[in-house]
Design an enzyme around this catalytic site. Structure first.
Site, PDB file in Angstrom:
ATOM      1  N   LYS A  34      61.989  92.250  47.858  1.00 29.72           N
ATOM      2  CA  LYS A  34      60.950  92.428  48.860  1.00 29.72           C
ATOM      3  C   LYS A  34      59.730  92.000  48.751  1.00 29.72           C
ATOM      4  O   LYS A  34      59.156  91.443  49.709  1.00 29.72           O
ATOM      5  CB  LYS A  34      60.688  94.168  48.845  1.00 29.72           C
ATOM      6  CG  LYS A  34      59.623  94.529  47.520  1.00 29.72           C
ATOM      7  CD  LYS A  34      59.645  95.920  47.837  1.00 29.72           C
ATOM      8  CE  LYS A  34      58.549  96.527  46.516  1.00 29.72           C
ATOM      9  NZ  LYS A  34      57.329  95.953  46.246  1.00 29.72           N
ATOM     10  N   THR A  35      59.292  91.433  47.464  1.00 33.63           N
ATOM     11  CA  THR A  35      57.964  90.701  47.424  1.00 33.63           C
ATOM     12  C   THR A  35      58.159  89.083  47.915  1.00 33.63           C
ATOM     13  O   THR A  35      57.395  88.849  48.509  1.00 33.63           O
ATOM     14  CB  THR A  35      57.793  90.599  45.966  1.00 33.63           C
ATOM     15  OG1 THR A  35      57.328  91.883  45.476  1.00 33.63           O
ATOM     16  CG2 THR A  35      56.441  89.819  45.955  1.00 33.63           C
ATOM     17  N   ASP A 219      53.035  96.787  52.066  1.00 29.61           N
ATOM     18  CA  ASP A 219      53.846  96.831  50.979  1.00 29.61           C
ATOM     19  C   ASP A 219      54.035  98.204  50.590  1.00 29.61           C
ATOM     20  O   ASP A 219      53.048  98.999  50.674  1.00 29.61           O
ATOM     21  CB  ASP A 219      53.555  96.059  49.724  1.00 29.61           C
ATOM     22  CG  ASP A 219      54.779  95.866  48.834  1.00 29.61           C
ATOM     23  OD1 ASP A 219      55.827  96.223  49.174  1.00 29.61           O
ATOM     24  OD2 ASP A 219      54.696  95.243  47.818  1.00 29.61           O
ATOM     25  N   GLU A 220      55.124  98.740  49.925  1.00 28.33           N
ATOM     26  CA  GLU A 220      55.168 100.137  49.412  1.00 28.33           C
ATOM     27  C   GLU A 220      54.895 101.106  50.673  1.00 28.33           C
ATOM     28  O   GLU A 220      54.088 102.152  50.282  1.00 28.33           O
ATOM     29  CB  GLU A 220      54.617 100.268  48.095  1.00 28.33           C
ATOM     30  CG  GLU A 220      54.756  99.506  47.148  1.00 28.33           C
ATOM     31  CD  GLU A 220      56.325  99.711  46.595  1.00 28.33           C
ATOM     32  OE1 GLU A 220      56.995 100.695  47.027  1.00 28.33           O
ATOM     33  OE2 GLU A 220      56.468  98.957  45.441  1.00 28.33           O
ATOM     34  N   GLN A 250      62.725 105.400  47.072  1.00 25.74           N
ATOM     35  CA  GLN A 250      61.827 105.420  45.953  1.00 25.74           C
ATOM     36  C   GLN A 250      60.398 105.880  46.071  1.00 25.74           C
ATOM     37  O   GLN A 250      59.474 105.542  45.668  1.00 25.74           O
ATOM     38  CB  GLN A 250      61.607 103.753  45.753  1.00 25.74           C
ATOM     39  CG  GLN A 250      62.886 103.052  45.308  1.00 25.74           C
ATOM     40  CD  GLN A 250      62.640 101.706  44.729  1.00 25.74           C
ATOM     41  OE1 GLN A 250      62.163 101.481  43.671  1.00 25.74           O
ATOM     42  NE2 GLN A 250      62.826 100.514  45.408  1.00 25.74           N
ATOM     43  N   ARG A 608      66.129 100.325  37.206  1.00 29.09           N
ATOM     44  CA  ARG A 608      65.217  99.473  36.473  1.00 29.09           C
ATOM     45  C   ARG A 608      66.149  98.750  35.398  1.00 29.09           C
ATOM     46  O   ARG A 608      65.679  97.651  34.922  1.00 29.09           O
ATOM     47  CB  ARG A 608      64.271 100.259  35.555  1.00 29.09           C
ATOM     48  CG  ARG A 608      63.187 101.143  36.185  1.00 29.09           C
ATOM     49  CD  ARG A 608      62.440 100.521  37.317  1.00 29.09           C
ATOM     50  NE  ARG A 608      63.103 100.982  38.703  1.00 29.09           N
ATOM     51  CZ  ARG A 608      63.043 100.136  39.596  1.00 29.09           C
ATOM     52  NH1 ARG A 608      61.954  99.087  39.722  1.00 29.09           N
ATOM     53  NH2 ARG A 608      63.535 100.320  40.952  1.00 29.09           N
TER      54      ARG A 608
END
Length: 722
Positions: A34-35, A219-220, A250, A608
């Site tokens: 995503k980044t 973002d987020e 998330q 993770r």
């Protein structure tokens, strides 16, 4: 579509980066890049849509992420983008208020309060109002103020609805606002609320920024709170273009104000939203992703996505059933050493847990094996404030001349002993060259303070003396438990709302367990002649706190909560404490939304892991110094068995036959019902299963219906899954 900006992206990423101008929702699964998409989207807007950096506002959740994004955009374009507003909500709001301080009703040189400064100001305001901190804890007042600001409310907008406590907190909020205005102070929540009000109340200013920031990227997005969402909606004009990136799977910060409906609200509130889903994962093996997909699919009302990878299938997810938490910690330490034996490094390993209190036994096991470790985003167990508070009580009971411990706890929890009273005691101690304890007796004897302060001091001394008398002949575990309970610390922290208060209480309970596990026989014969069990335990705690963590740059195992692990990745992840009541946390029991957030947290922890994932649980665990039987987390049971491999360590610990026979959950017969399942009953309607008591044909299920909670015999209830 293809050019130098996009030729390294997959098809879905290219669609997101090159989407036509408009409102865009990018559902970005864990590890899906995503980044990278955000960075390339910004570069695409400048290069292909000819957007000026001046017209772009991009919001991230950390300054580190903002700096990284700016560097990567400049690297892609080969030019500076300093004119672009890129930062956190708080950072951008601060920039806005510095520019328009007069319109915002602030002084030109306003100062920002951090959390501890805000806490001190709240306490001062409460003292000025003569408010009893015991009845109305200042931390709870601080939490109330910040929560209302995050929801967009000023004190004047609130109504107590005849609730005395709420009425008092509104009064404190109003006085606090006045104190901030007089001193030119702004707290973190105020930055956002004040900047929101600035746009809301100044049409020309709002229009100016709408005309300027044609391109807004966030973002987020699933983690933003109410005032942040309102802030963005005000900035959105009819001709602006929004790109938001988020993942409903998330969302793990609802206790901090994040709203599970943000992504759904965005599609409803903004016209013609184009949705693009990123599902290709570049982090984890296929096995880990398939297991995580199966787990999160138990949550309802998801946008729905299926993470996949063209990488390796990978090893099964290993499950370790420990006899107790000590066995679990020892096994984890042995796994870290085994990882090294395979030619890897400690830096590859992360041990994740639901609660900070779990770190203590892990720290001890790693220290015993000489394994370097670092607590990521937190303190070592014996360095935590609430642990130091409790230990100060133990120290003062054990030694009345311990002035440091006296100072720490004389008014903790608050008992009406103010700074002026303490300064009188300190001055008397200095003049007479005696301890603060002795000085307090003198102050009481000679009535050197007002009656109310003398009574409070006398009660404190009496409590410490009583605890000393009560615990003289008790074992270390019982005396520690008695002192912690009598201190009032648990009740004090129960008033601290949210995850922080729960964590502090968990840590205090773990301290009691630590006292129960302390082995006085390990003390040298020479020390035994001079030390009691409690003094030996206190020395042990001091030495443990004095042990320095590994340096941030050194080769070491990382210990952290799952919340702290969000956004990170590690080749080898160990998720420990996978037990009902611990993970999912006891506080979420009976709350379907709470269970779903806990499941999202588990999903975050699992994703993770890059190459290896180990889940562990203990069949028994000490809580409050008492051993309690535990059952495996429902989250383990929700993972299909084909992705799991149960392992056993050759151990000298002897486990009861009944435990050894029943501990293998993979071999247990599955029931047709599961915890958290939604069902329908012909008479009671729809409900959710809270608990199951397996007993063959007599298996009972506890279900929460709209009309209340009921226990039913599963075979007779004629339940329908929904």
């Amino acid at each position: 579509m293809m050019n130098t900006l996009t030729h390294h992206l997959n098809t879905a990423q290219q669609h997101a980066v090159c989407a036509p101008l408009g409102n865009l929702l990018v559902l970005a699964g864990a590890g899906s890049g995503k980044t990278r998409v955000l960075v390339h989207r910004i570069a695409w807007l400048m290069q292909q849509e000819h957007a000026s950096p001046f017209s772009i506002l991009a919001v991230t959740f950390t300054n580190k992420a903002a700096n990284e994004m700016r560097t990567r955009v400049e690297s892609l374009l080969g030019s500076s983008v300093n004119a672009m507003w890129l930062g956190t909500f708080h950072g951008l709001a601060h920039r806005l208020l510095r520019t328009h301080w007069k319109d915002a009703g602030l002084s030109e040189n306003f100062q920002i309060l951090d959390s501890s400064d805000q806490q001190r100001l709240v306490r001062r305001v409460m003292r000025d109002l003569n408010i009893d901190e015991e009845r109305f804890p200042y931390k709870q007042a601080q939490w109330f103020i910040n929560k209302k600001k995050d929801e967009g409310f000023r004190a004047q907008h609130l109504s107590a609805h005849h609730q005395p406590q709420e009425e008092m907190f509104i009064r404190i909020y109003a006085a606090y606002e006045e104190a901030c205005a007089q001193s030119g102070l702004v707290d973190f929540a105020e930055l956002l609320l004040r900047s929101y009000e600035l746009w809301r109340d100044h049409d020309e200013l709002r229009q100016h920024y709408r005309n300027r920031f044609r391109h807004i990227l966030v973002d987020e997005f699933q983690d933003i709170n109410g005032v942040q969402y309102a802030w963005l909606r005000l900035l959105a004009g009819e001709n602006n273009f929004f790109t938001v990136v988020g993942d409903d799977d998330q969302l793990i910060y609802s206790w901090r104000g994040a709203c599970a409906d943000n992504l759904h609200k965005f599609k409803k509130d903004f016209p013609h939203v184009c949705t693009i889903t990123l599902e290709q994962n570049y982090r984890s093996t296929s096995t880990i992703l398939s297991a995580a997909n199966a787990l999160i699919d138990f949550n309802r009302d998801r946008f729905g996505k299926e993470l996949w990878t063209d990488g390796a299938i990978g090893d099964p997810i290993r499950i370790y059933a420990a006899y107790n938490e000590i066995d679990e910690a020892r096994f984890i330490a042995s796994e870290c050493l085994s990882w090294i034996d395979q030619g890897n490094t400690f830096n590859d390993v992360a041990v994740l847990y639901r609660s900070n209190a779990q770190s203590r036994v892990l720290e001890e096991a790693l220290l015993q094996q000489g394994i370097a470790y670092r607590i990521f985003g937190g303190l070592r167990f014996f360095e935590r404030a609430e642990i130091k508070d409790a230990l100060a009580y133990l120290r003062l009971v054990n030694n009345r001349f311990d002035d440091t411990s006296y100072e720490r706890i004389v008014n903790l929890p608050p008992r009406g002993i103010g700074n002026k009273s303490l300064e009188t005691v300190r001055q008397h101690a200095r003049e007479k060259s005696i301890s603060l304890w002795q000085a307090t007796h003198d102050v009481i004897t000679h009535a050197l303070l007002p009656a109310r302060a003398l009574t409070a001091l006398e009660s404190f001394l009496a409590m410490i003396d009583d605890l000393d008398n009560q615990t003289k002949n008790l074992a270390l575990l019982e005396s520690t438990e008695a002192i912690v309970n009598a201190s009032g610390l648990i009740g004090h922290f129960q008033k601290e709302k949210g995850e922080t208060g729960r964590t502090r209480i968990d840590n205090l309970r773990e301290l009691i367990s630590a006292a129960g596990e302390f082995n006085f026989d390990s003390v040298s014969p020479e020390e035994k002649e001079t030390l009691t069990p409690i003094t030996a335990f206190l020395s042990h705690a001091t030495l443990e706190a004095g042990e320095h963590q590994a340096d941030a740059m050194s080769n070491c195992v990382k210990l952290m909560t799952i919340h702290a692990a969000k956004g990170l990745e590690f080749p080898f992840v160990i998720l420990c404490g996978m037990e009902e009541g611990l993970f999912p946390h006891q506080m979420s029991k009976g709350d379907p939304k709470g269970i779903e957030e806990e499941r999202r947290l588990c999903y975050v922890g699992m994703t993770r892991a890059m190459r290896q994932l180990l889940l562990s649980y203990a069949e028994s665990r000490r809580v409050y110094g008492q051993t309690h039987m535990a059952s495996p987390s429902r989250f383990i049971r929700e993972i299909p068995q084909q992705y799991l491999q149960e392992i056993r360590m050759q151990s000298k610990i002897s486990r009861p036959a009944s435990l050894a026979e029943s501990s293998s959950f993979l071999n247990q017969k599955e029931t047709s019902f599961r915890l958290g399942q939604y069902v329908r009953h012909t008479s009671f309607g729809d409900g959710v299963i809270l608990d199951i008591e397996p007993n063959g044909e007599k298996t009972r299920v506890q279900i929460r219906f709209k009309t209340g909670t009921k226990w039913l015999i599963a075979s007779l209830a004629k339940l329908e899954s929904i």
